[in-house]
Design a protein around this motif. Structure first.
Motif, short mmCIF file in Angstrom:
data_model
loop_
_atom_site.label_atom_id
_atom_site.label_comp_id
_atom_site.label_asym_id
_atom_site.label_seq_id
_atom_site.Cartn_x
_atom_site.Cartn_y
_atom_site.Cartn_z
N GLN A 111 2.20 -3.10 6.70
CA GLN A 111 2.69 -3.78 5.26
C GLN A 111 2.86 -3.36 4.44
OE1 GLN A 111 -1.49 -4.46 3.58
NE2 GLN A 111 -1.78 -5.54 5.49
N VAL A 113 3.92 -3.64 0.17
CA VAL A 113 3.59 -4.41 -1.28
C VAL A 113 4.15 -4.01 -1.83
CG1 VAL A 113 1.83 -4.95 -2.27
CG2 VAL A 113 1.55 -3.77 -0.48
N ILE A 132 2.84 -8.78 -0.21
CA ILE A 132 2.75 -8.73 1.29
C ILE A 132 3.34 -8.93 2.29
CG2 ILE A 132 0.78 -7.85 2.31
CD1 ILE A 132 -0.39 -9.29 -1.04
#
Length: 142
Positions: A111, A113, A132
Motif C-alpha cells: 500500500q 497511504v 489507501i
C-alpha cells in the motif's frame, strides 16, 4: 417524476463516489477512532463499516505501531499538511489480503497511504482522512 434539489443529488453522488472509488478511504478523529470506512476497505480487509466505525484504528489493526503512526499524523494535525507512507517504507499500513492471488503472487496488499487534513468551516483540523492505494503490482515488479 420526483425532482430532488441539486444539493441533495450532489451529496448522493459524493457518497456513491466515496463508497465505490478504487481506493481505500478512511476518516479518523484525533482519538484515532474511525468515522468513515468505505467499500474498498470492506472488500479488502473483510471488516464491515458497522464493525469499524467508532472503533480505534489500533484496536482494529493491532499491527500498526501506535507511537510511529501518531508521529506520522502529527504534521497533519499540527501543520495542516499531508503525510505519506509508501510501500517502500512499510509494505502496508492495514494488513489486507491480496485480491489478485493468481496474477500477483503476494500474501498481502502492498500500500501507498496519504494522510490528509480535514478542516472544519472555521479552519480547525479535527479529523484526517487516509487514502489507501493498492501498490502490489508496482511492488512486485521492483
Amino acid at each position: 417524476m420526483l425532482h430532488l434539489p441539486a444539493e441533495f443529488e450532489q451529496f448522493h453522488w459524493m457518497v456513491d463516489i466515496v463508497q465505490n472509488v478504487d481506493m481505500g478511504l478512511i476518516v479518523i478523529d484525533r482519538d484515532y477512532k474511525v468515522q468513515v470506512w468505505n467499500g474498498f476497505m470492506t472488500h479488502h480487509s473483510g471488516l464491515q463499516s458497522h464493525d469499524a466505525i467508532g472503533k480505534s484504528l489500533f484496536e482494529l489493526f493491532p499491527e500498526i505501531p501506535e507511537e510511529w503512526f501518531k508521529i506520522k499524523t502529527k504534521p497533519v494535525y499540527d501543520l495542516g499538511c499531508r503525510s505519506f507512507i509508501t510501500w517502500q517504507q512499510r509494505p502496508y499500513l492495514f494488513r489486507c489480503r491480496n485480491v489478485r492471488p493468481v496474477t500477483q503472487r503476494a500474501d498481502f496488499m502492498y500500500q501507498n497511504v496519504t494522510l490528509n487534513p480535514m478542516r472544519t468551516p472555521t479552519g480547525e483540523i479535527k479529523s484526517l482522512f487516509l487514502s489507501i492505494q493498492d501498490a502490489t503490482a508496482e511492488a512486485l515488479i521492483s
